[in-house]
Scaffold this active site. Structure first.
Site, PDB file in Angstrom:
ATOM      1  N   HIS A 285       0.633  -1.363   0.492  1.00 23.10           N
ATOM      2  CA  HIS A 285       0.263   0.343   0.036  1.00 23.10           C
ATOM      3  C   HIS A 285       0.981   1.317  -0.163  1.00 23.10           C
ATOM      4  O   HIS A 285       1.344   1.422   0.825  1.00 23.10           O
ATOM      5  CB  HIS A 285      -1.204   0.079   0.856  1.00 23.10           C
ATOM      6  CG  HIS A 285      -0.667  -0.295   2.778  1.00 23.10           C
ATOM      7  ND1 HIS A 285      -0.170   0.866   3.170  1.00 23.10           N
ATOM      8  CD2 HIS A 285      -0.534  -1.149   3.663  1.00 23.10           C
ATOM      9  CE1 HIS A 285      -0.005   0.696   4.885  1.00 23.10           C
ATOM     10  NE2 HIS A 285       0.142  -0.384   4.509  1.00 23.10           N
ATOM     11  N   ASP A 297       6.490   0.717   6.621  1.00 22.34           N
ATOM     12  CA  ASP A 297       4.628   0.253   6.713  1.00 22.34           C
ATOM     13  C   ASP A 297       4.163   1.608   5.787  1.00 22.34           C
ATOM     14  O   ASP A 297       3.570   2.334   6.070  1.00 22.34           O
ATOM     15  CB  ASP A 297       4.171   0.372   7.895  1.00 22.34           C
ATOM     16  CG  ASP A 297       2.760  -0.108   7.409  1.00 22.34           C
ATOM     17  OD1 ASP A 297       2.101  -0.678   6.769  1.00 22.34           O
ATOM     18  OD2 ASP A 297       1.890   0.316   8.924  1.00 22.34           O
ATOM     19  N   GLU A 331      -4.645   2.028   2.121  1.00 25.53           N
ATOM     20  CA  GLU A 331      -5.374   0.818   3.341  1.00 25.53           C
ATOM     21  C   GLU A 331      -5.383   1.082   4.939  1.00 25.53           C
ATOM     22  O   GLU A 331      -6.456   0.573   5.473  1.00 25.53           O
ATOM     23  CB  GLU A 331      -3.755   0.070   2.985  1.00 25.53           C
ATOM     24  CG  GLU A 331      -3.665  -1.230   4.133  1.00 25.53           C
ATOM     25  CD  GLU A 331      -3.135  -2.051   5.452  1.00 25.53           C
ATOM     26  OE1 GLU A 331      -3.777  -2.545   6.399  1.00 25.53           O
ATOM     27  OE2 GLU A 331      -2.723  -0.437   5.733  1.00 25.53           O
ATOM     28  N   GLU A 332      -4.927   2.185   4.926  1.00 26.60           N
ATOM     29  CA  GLU A 332      -4.348   2.468   6.401  1.00 26.60           C
ATOM     30  C   GLU A 332      -5.925   3.068   7.785  1.00 26.60           C
ATOM     31  O   GLU A 332      -5.987   2.705   8.184  1.00 26.60           O
ATOM     32  CB  GLU A 332      -3.485   3.561   6.993  1.00 26.60           C
ATOM     33  CG  GLU A 332      -1.735   3.089   6.765  1.00 26.60           C
ATOM     34  CD  GLU A 332      -1.745   2.114   7.370  1.00 26.60           C
ATOM     35  OE1 GLU A 332      -1.867   1.613   8.518  1.00 26.60           O
ATOM     36  OE2 GLU A 332      -0.287   1.522   7.308  1.00 26.60           O
ATOM     37  N   ASP A 359       3.123  -6.426   3.579  1.00 19.77           N
ATOM     38  CA  ASP A 359       3.039  -5.258   4.787  1.00 19.77           C
ATOM     39  C   ASP A 359       3.285  -5.552   5.206  1.00 19.77           C
ATOM     40  O   ASP A 359       2.331  -5.392   6.192  1.00 19.77           O
ATOM     41  CB  ASP A 359       0.743  -5.131   3.947  1.00 19.77           C
ATOM     42  CG  ASP A 359       0.619  -3.880   5.195  1.00 19.77           C
ATOM     43  OD1 ASP A 359       2.113  -3.185   5.606  1.00 19.77           O
ATOM     44  OD2 ASP A 359      -0.419  -3.985   5.442  1.00 19.77           O
ATOM     45  N   HIS A 429       4.049   2.656  12.822  1.00 21.98           N
ATOM     46  CA  HIS A 429       2.984   4.175  12.673  1.00 21.98           C
ATOM     47  C   HIS A 429       3.164   4.831  13.931  1.00 21.98           C
ATOM     48  O   HIS A 429       2.611   5.965  14.152  1.00 21.98           O
ATOM     49  CB  HIS A 429       1.319   3.053  13.468  1.00 21.98           C
ATOM     50  CG  HIS A 429      -0.037   2.491  12.775  1.00 21.98           C
ATOM     51  ND1 HIS A 429      -0.427   2.011  13.085  1.00 21.98           N
ATOM     52  CD2 HIS A 429       0.599   1.413  11.398  1.00 21.98           C
ATOM     53  CE1 HIS A 429      -1.129   1.264  11.709  1.00 21.98           C
ATOM     54  NE2 HIS A 429      -0.673   1.161  10.843  1.00 21.98           N
TER      55      HIS A 429
HETATM   56 ZN   LIG Z   1       0.683  -1.600   6.764  1.00 19.21          ZN
END
Ligand SMILES: [Zn+2]
Length: 473
Positions: A285, A297, A331-332, A359, A429
């Site tokens: 993503h 990520d 995606e998030e 991912d 994140h």
């Molecule tokens: Zn991810």
């Protein structure tokens, strides 16, 4: 034509086809060796990741950076001389963090500053912040027993740590992610004025980790601001509460949700030489959270997937089926890109036989997880010895990837690259998900490993699927 002639012509055709796909007569071992060598000596993934991370940066859906990433990756795919490169429109949510958040708790007149960040999708605090007493719980399920009399007017502090004894850190993360996602909605039902959730990190440090949260069907007027607190500060706050349960916590956030905006999935294709209407996709993503630069990520998955198509071409592999790289948007905080891709594939009646997602970070690859039938899995497992020289032969049945999930049906094989997961949630994140934490070799090993699986699935895939069907029937 008599039966004998038919059989001979069939054998000739099959031999010809097998020869034409065997890359100048090389064995599978030799082809894999060449793919790994090319990735490790002449890979592009690290250079692409450098640009995505350091020149563009965090790429939250709906942001200017996300659009820059769309344009950049499209342009880079166009340089690869693929058969097609295009953008697939998709409407995405736009949530903006605003000013950096501020928080402290007060004990006997002393202000103790703590590190927090708004959870994605949260509303802001009032302009002058939210200040209240705190009630600590281990999980949001404990709220029901406490009831409104203990919660009303307070900030709910959900202090649930990832279980360190779980070897697969995704399992530890999965066990706690519901607290972040649904904690605020639950606390609001009992009259809480805010929620503070312990960061879903495997490490003790000062980084708060964001991630998506949802109010579900809670009316707008009842919604409360929700933030993550660093693991160090979660421990500090919990200790302080043991000494003074009446202490007050203050936090200030100015995040905001806007109307959906137009964005895109980025897609590139090598059209199949024999079965152009059968599709195999590889992807990651393109969007990321905004605190770091989204290198692990999922910048890593994006650039590895792009390199799969380049490595196939560089290795002289002419796939029988159409191979697509799909860089999914959103995606998030919405999965809109993954849903859109599956929706368009369905509308166009495109037969997807295989999808692979990366991912789980750019760490040392260990193998893959597969979402498919047992018969299919046992056939795929037979390829394990080919990956053994690279120490990447951990094959398991299980999940694949969030973006490719919507493609699921009885026939498709879904797979996820499984890198070592021990450090992933140190960065996930958070502001320390940055380029310097990605190792070039590990990233390139992942790209080669994905290319190897795509090659094998294309070479043996239909045969495997046909045989599976025969056994099923
Ligand atoms: Zn991810």
């Amino acid at each position: 034509m008599n039966k004998y002639l038919k059989l001979v012509s069939k054998i000739v055709l099959i031999t010809f086809l097998m020869f034409s796909i065997s890359v100048k007569g090389q064995s599978d071992e030799e082809i894999l060796k060449s793919v790994y060598t090319k990735s490790l000596t002449n890979g592009k993934s690290y250079e692409w990741l450098d640009y995505l991370s350091n020149t563009i940066g965090g790429r939250l859906s709906g942001s200017t950076n996300a659009e820059l990433a769309v344009q950049y990756t499209k342009k880079e795919l166009e340089k690869l001389d693929l058969d097609k490169v295009w953008l697939q429109p998709v409407m995405v949510p736009k949530w903006v963090r605003g000013e950096k958040e501020m928080a402290y708790f007060e004990t006997s007149g002393i202000l103790n500053k703590v590190n927090i960040c708004a959870l994605g999708g949260s509303i802001a605090t009032p302009e002058k912040g939210t200040k209240a007493q705190v009630i600590e719980v281990a999980t949001y399920k404990a709220l029901e027993a406490l009831g409104e009399e203990n919660i009303k007017g307070k900030i709910v502090f959900i202090n649930r740590a990832l279980q360190p004894e779980l070897i697969n850190t995704f399992q530890a993360y999965g066990g706690c992610s519901v607290e972040r996602y649904a904690g605020a909605a639950e606390a609001a039902k009992y009259g809480a004025v805010g929620t503070i959730v312990r960061s879903l990190s495997s490490r003790q440090d000062d980084y708060p980790h964001t991630g998506s949260m949802s109010y579900g069907d809670l009316p707008v007027a009842q919604r409360i601001p929700s933030a993550a607190i660093s693991t160090n500060d979660a421990v500090k706050l919990s200790e302080a509460l043991k000494k003074d349960k009446n202490l007050e916590f203050y936090f200030e956030m100015s995040c905001q949700q806007f109307d959906d905006v137009q964005s895109y999935n980025v897609i590139g294709e090598i059209t199949g030489s024999e079965f152009p209407n059968e599709y195999m996709i590889v992807g990651g993503h393109l969007d990321s959270w905004d605190l770091g630069d989204g290198a692990h990520d999922d910048g890593a998955g994006v650039v590895q997937s792009m390199d799969v198509l380049r490595l196939l071409k560089e290795s002289g592999i002419t796939p029988k089926r159409s191979i697509r790289v799909v860089l999914f948007m959103n995606e998030e905080n919405g999965l809109r890109g993954g849903r859109k891709y599956a929706e368009v594939a369905k509308t166009k009646n495109e037969k997807h036989v295989f999808a692979l997602e990366s991912d789980a970070g750019g760490f040392t690859p260990r193998g893959f997880s597969f979402d498919c039938s047992d018969i299919m899995f046992s056939k795929i497992e037979a390829w394990k010895p080919l990956f053994k020289p690279y120490l990447i032969h951990y094959f398991e049945k299980g999940g694949s990837g969030a973006d490719i999930g919507p493609l699921k049906n009885d026939d498709i094989v879904l797979a996820g690259l499984r890198p070592d997961s021990q450090r992933y949630f140190d960065h996930h994140h958070a502001a320390n998900d940055t380029f310097e934490h990605v190792n070039k070799r590990e990233l390139e090993l992942g790209a080669a490993t994905m290319t190897a699986l795509v090659f094998l699935m294309d070479k043996y895939g239909t045969e495997t699927i046909t045989n599976t069907k025969e056994i099923k029937d």
